[in-house]
Motif scaffolding. Structure first.
Motif, PDB file in Angstrom:
ATOM      1  N   ARG A 161      -5.779  -0.177 -10.731  1.00  0.00           N
ATOM      2  CA  ARG A 161      -5.514   1.193 -11.167  1.00  0.00           C
ATOM      3  C   ARG A 161      -6.830   1.960 -11.226  1.00  0.00           C
ATOM      4  N   ARG A 162      -6.724   3.294 -11.216  1.00  0.00           N
ATOM      5  CA  ARG A 162      -7.930   4.102 -11.349  1.00  0.00           C
ATOM      6  C   ARG A 162      -7.734   5.191 -12.394  1.00  0.00           C
ATOM      7  N   PHE A 163      -8.872   5.632 -12.923  1.00  0.00           N
ATOM      8  CA  PHE A 163      -8.899   6.677 -13.938  1.00  0.00           C
ATOM      9  C   PHE A 163      -9.909   7.749 -13.523  1.00  0.00           C
ATOM     10  N   ASP A 164      -9.497   9.018 -13.605  1.00  0.00           N
ATOM     11  CA  ASP A 164     -10.408  10.134 -13.377  1.00  0.00           C
ATOM     12  C   ASP A 164     -11.156  10.429 -14.665  1.00  0.00           C
ATOM     13  N   LEU A 165     -12.478  10.391 -14.628  1.00  0.00           N
ATOM     14  CA  LEU A 165     -13.259  10.696 -15.804  1.00  0.00           C
ATOM     15  C   LEU A 165     -13.379  12.196 -16.005  1.00  0.00           C
ATOM     16  N   ASN A 166     -13.538  12.603 -17.265  1.00  0.00           N
ATOM     17  CA  ASN A 166     -13.679  14.019 -17.561  1.00  0.00           C
ATOM     18  C   ASN A 166     -15.076  14.512 -17.193  1.00  0.00           C
ATOM     19  N   ALA A 167     -15.328  15.793 -17.414  1.00  0.00           N
ATOM     20  CA  ALA A 167     -16.581  16.409 -16.970  1.00  0.00           C
ATOM     21  C   ALA A 167     -17.800  15.781 -17.636  1.00  0.00           C
ATOM     22  N   GLY A 188     -11.346  -7.371 -13.722  1.00  0.00           N
ATOM     23  CA  GLY A 188     -12.551  -6.729 -13.215  1.00  0.00           C
ATOM     24  C   GLY A 188     -12.505  -5.217 -13.301  1.00  0.00           C
ATOM     25  N   LEU A 189     -13.702  -4.619 -13.277  1.00  0.00           N
ATOM     26  CA  LEU A 189     -13.846  -3.182 -13.459  1.00  0.00           C
ATOM     27  C   LEU A 189     -15.016  -2.709 -12.610  1.00  0.00           C
ATOM     28  N   ALA A 190     -14.865  -1.543 -11.958  1.00  0.00           N
ATOM     29  CA  ALA A 190     -15.937  -1.018 -11.105  1.00  0.00           C
ATOM     30  C   ALA A 190     -15.777   0.488 -10.951  1.00  0.00           C
ATOM     31  N   PHE A 191     -16.884   1.147 -10.616  1.00  0.00           N
ATOM     32  CA  PHE A 191     -16.876   2.584 -10.354  1.00  0.00           C
ATOM     33  C   PHE A 191     -16.949   2.846  -8.858  1.00  0.00           C
ATOM     34  N   CYS A 192     -16.198   3.876  -8.435  1.00  0.00           N
ATOM     35  CA  CYS A 192     -16.290   4.340  -7.057  1.00  0.00           C
ATOM     36  C   CYS A 192     -17.391   5.379  -6.981  1.00  0.00           C
ATOM     37  N   ASP A 193     -18.455   5.048  -6.288  1.00  0.00           N
ATOM     38  CA  ASP A 193     -19.569   5.965  -6.057  1.00  0.00           C
ATOM     39  C   ASP A 193     -19.738   6.071  -4.545  1.00  0.00           C
ATOM     40  N   ALA A 194     -18.997   7.036  -3.932  1.00  0.00           N
ATOM     41  CA  ALA A 194     -18.922   7.124  -2.476  1.00  0.00           C
ATOM     42  C   ALA A 194     -18.481   5.780  -1.907  1.00  0.00           C
ATOM     43  N   CYS A 195     -17.332   5.289  -2.392  1.00  0.00           N
ATOM     44  CA  CYS A 195     -16.882   3.938  -2.056  1.00  0.00           C
ATOM     45  C   CYS A 195     -16.058   3.887  -0.776  1.00  0.00           C
ATOM     46  N   GLY A 196     -15.919   5.001  -0.070  1.00  0.00           N
ATOM     47  CA  GLY A 196     -15.235   4.989   1.213  1.00  0.00           C
ATOM     48  C   GLY A 196     -13.742   5.157   1.145  1.00  0.00           C
ATOM     49  N   LEU A 197     -13.190   5.491  -0.030  1.00  0.00           N
ATOM     50  CA  LEU A 197     -11.749   5.661  -0.178  1.00  0.00           C
ATOM     51  C   LEU A 197     -11.323   7.119  -0.182  1.00  0.00           C
ATOM     52  N   GLY A 198     -12.259   8.022   0.010  1.00  0.00           N
ATOM     53  CA  GLY A 198     -11.938   9.438   0.046  1.00  0.00           C
ATOM     54  C   GLY A 198     -12.450  10.176  -1.177  1.00  0.00           C
ATOM     55  N   ALA A 199     -12.528  11.494  -1.051  1.00  0.00           N
ATOM     56  CA  ALA A 199     -13.113  12.316  -2.103  1.00  0.00           C
ATOM     57  C   ALA A 199     -12.364  12.209  -3.417  1.00  0.00           C
ATOM     58  N   ALA A 200     -11.043  11.984  -3.370  1.00  0.00           N
ATOM     59  CA  ALA A 200     -10.257  11.922  -4.597  1.00  0.00           C
ATOM     60  C   ALA A 200     -10.666  10.751  -5.480  1.00  0.00           C
ATOM     61  N   ILE A 236       0.813  -1.212   0.000  1.00  0.00           N
ATOM     62  CA  ILE A 236       0.000   0.000   0.000  1.00  0.00           C
ATOM     63  C   ILE A 236       0.848   1.263   0.000  1.00  0.00           C
ATOM     64  N   ALA A 237       2.147   1.107  -0.230  1.00  0.00           N
ATOM     65  CA  ALA A 237       3.023   2.256  -0.106  1.00  0.00           C
ATOM     66  C   ALA A 237       2.604   3.379  -1.044  1.00  0.00           C
ATOM     67  N   GLY A 238       2.283   4.531  -0.468  1.00  0.00           N
ATOM     68  CA  GLY A 238       2.028   5.727  -1.232  1.00  0.00           C
ATOM     69  C   GLY A 238       0.661   5.828  -1.862  1.00  0.00           C
ATOM     70  N   THR A 239      -0.212   4.824  -1.738  1.00  0.00           N
ATOM     71  CA  THR A 239      -1.509   4.871  -2.402  1.00  0.00           C
ATOM     72  C   THR A 239      -2.641   5.264  -1.473  1.00  0.00           C
ATOM     73  N   GLY A 240      -2.465   5.086  -0.171  1.00  0.00           N
ATOM     74  CA  GLY A 240      -3.520   5.404   0.783  1.00  0.00           C
ATOM     75  C   GLY A 240      -4.635   4.380   0.820  1.00  0.00           C
TER      76      GLY A 240
END
Length: 360
Positions: free
Chosen positions: A310-316, A282-294, A27-31
């Motif tokens: 890995r994670r990807f930030d979606l555009n607007a 596998g693939l999933a979306f974080c929708d208030a998934c408890g890992l923080g606002a980021a 978990i080094a550096g990922t939180g």
């Protein structure tokens, strides 16, 4: 050159004792850390949850459908699917609950079976009463093989309450562009009773085509769009936004690095390509998934080759990515399925255990 398949590549490791290994997350550096919630399982490639939070999973090789209370660790067998063929990437692979469970007490599974009609990929609907399977209806049965890889097997109900199914190209890229009666290399869509929805684009069960090999897709909870992870050959693992009736480009003109070059135009291009294959799963979306606002709104994807999430930030407009891939978790074992529990928390499996992602 073709890369070995998602599950087939791990068979030698399983023989060597992978299922007895307890992965230690890094978990080094990922939180983020992985919290093991169930261990000693037998290849839970497919798992999901009841609305009340019970873990529902399949044993890939034995065909057992099992329910597990994660608070008490009470685990019981619900129904056994017979004649499972688990060569290569085959087996009991996908599981989904009826969207109106438990009013509609049905569990759906994707499984490869030996039948009197030959080797078949099937979608079965199992009726469950008092914790036991009391009846099975076959909703789909299509030829499997001759190759034992690129089998697909992910199933999931969409926000429209229809069932989506992915079947791989069976290591024959021409299958992906054939829309006659060939369901290989496709994403399918069916009603809960197995019938064809009237709004399907081709008058068949086919929803989208030009698919190579996938065991991961999920719906964006903000708009209902379907996203899919796909394994390339020796290049181009992909993240795709699936389009109704769309040709996603895989087919007989395959080449590296240009793999989306077959069939009619327009061809739907990936939203992200991995130049070096990582074995996306596998693939999933974080929708208030408890890992923080980021993490909120991000798309998370697992991999079997390097054991990373890995994670990807979606555009607007949520049609592509502003950032990614960003490391979420790096562990020693493979990441197979990724699922979202009713409370929004994200879980993943390897061949031995199921874990929950949590803040470090």
């Amino acid at each position: 050159m073709r890369r070995m398949g998602i599950l087939a590549a791990l068979v030698p490791l399983l023989v060597a004792g992978l299922t007895a290994v307890t992965p230690v997350p890094s978990i080094a550096g990922t939180g983020v850390k992985a919290v093991r919630v169930a261990s000693g399982l037998a290849s839970p490639v497919g798992f999901t949850f009841t609305p009340a939070g019970k873990l529902v999973y399949l044993e890939r090789n034995s065909g057992w459908l099992r329910f597990r209370n994660l608070q008490t660790d009470v685990d019981h067998r619900v129904h056994r699917i017979l004649n499972v063929n688990f060569d290569g990437e085959r087996g009991a692979l996908g599981v989904a609950m009826h969207p109106d469970w438990p009013t509609q007490p049905f569990v759906y599974v994707f499984v490869t079976r030996n039948t009197p009609a030959g080797l078949r990929n099937q979608v079965l609907r199992i009726k469950v009463q008092n914790g036991r399977g009391v009846g099975v209806r076959r909703l789909l049965s299509v030829a499997a093989g001759p190759a034992s890889n690129h089998n697909g097997g992910r199933i999931l109900f969409g926000p429209d309450k229809t069932l989506y199914v992915v079947i791989g190209d069976n290591a024959d890229s021409a299958n992906s562009q054939d829309r006659t009666s060939n369901l290989r290399g496709k994403i399918l869509r069916m009603n809960p009773d197995g019938s064809r929805p009237a709004t399907n684009p081709f008058g068949s069960l086919i929803w989208a085509y030009g698919i190579r090999n996938s065991i991961g897709f999920a719906f964006d909870p903000q708009n209902g769009r379907l996203w899919e992870s796909e394994n390339g050959p020796s290049c181009n693992d992909e993240l795709n936004r699936i389009v109704k009736g769309g040709n996603h480009g895989w087919g007989p003109n395959e080449s590296c690095p240009s793999t989306n070059n077959s069939g009619p135009t327009p061809r739907i291009v990936p939203k992200h390509r991995f130049a070096t294959t990582v074995g996306l799963t596998g693939l999933a979306f974080c929708d208030a998934c408890g890992l923080g606002a980021a993490f909120n709104g991000d798309l998370l994807v697992g991999a079997v080759n390097d054991g990373r999430i890995r994670r990807f930030d979606l555009n607007a407009t949520r049609t592509g990515f502003d950032a990614g891939p960003l490391l979420v978790l790096d562990q020693t074992g493979p990441v197979l399925s990724i699922e979202v529990a009713p409370n929004g928390r994200i879980y993943f499996s390897d061949f031995d255990s199921v874990y929950r992602l949590a803040p470090a």
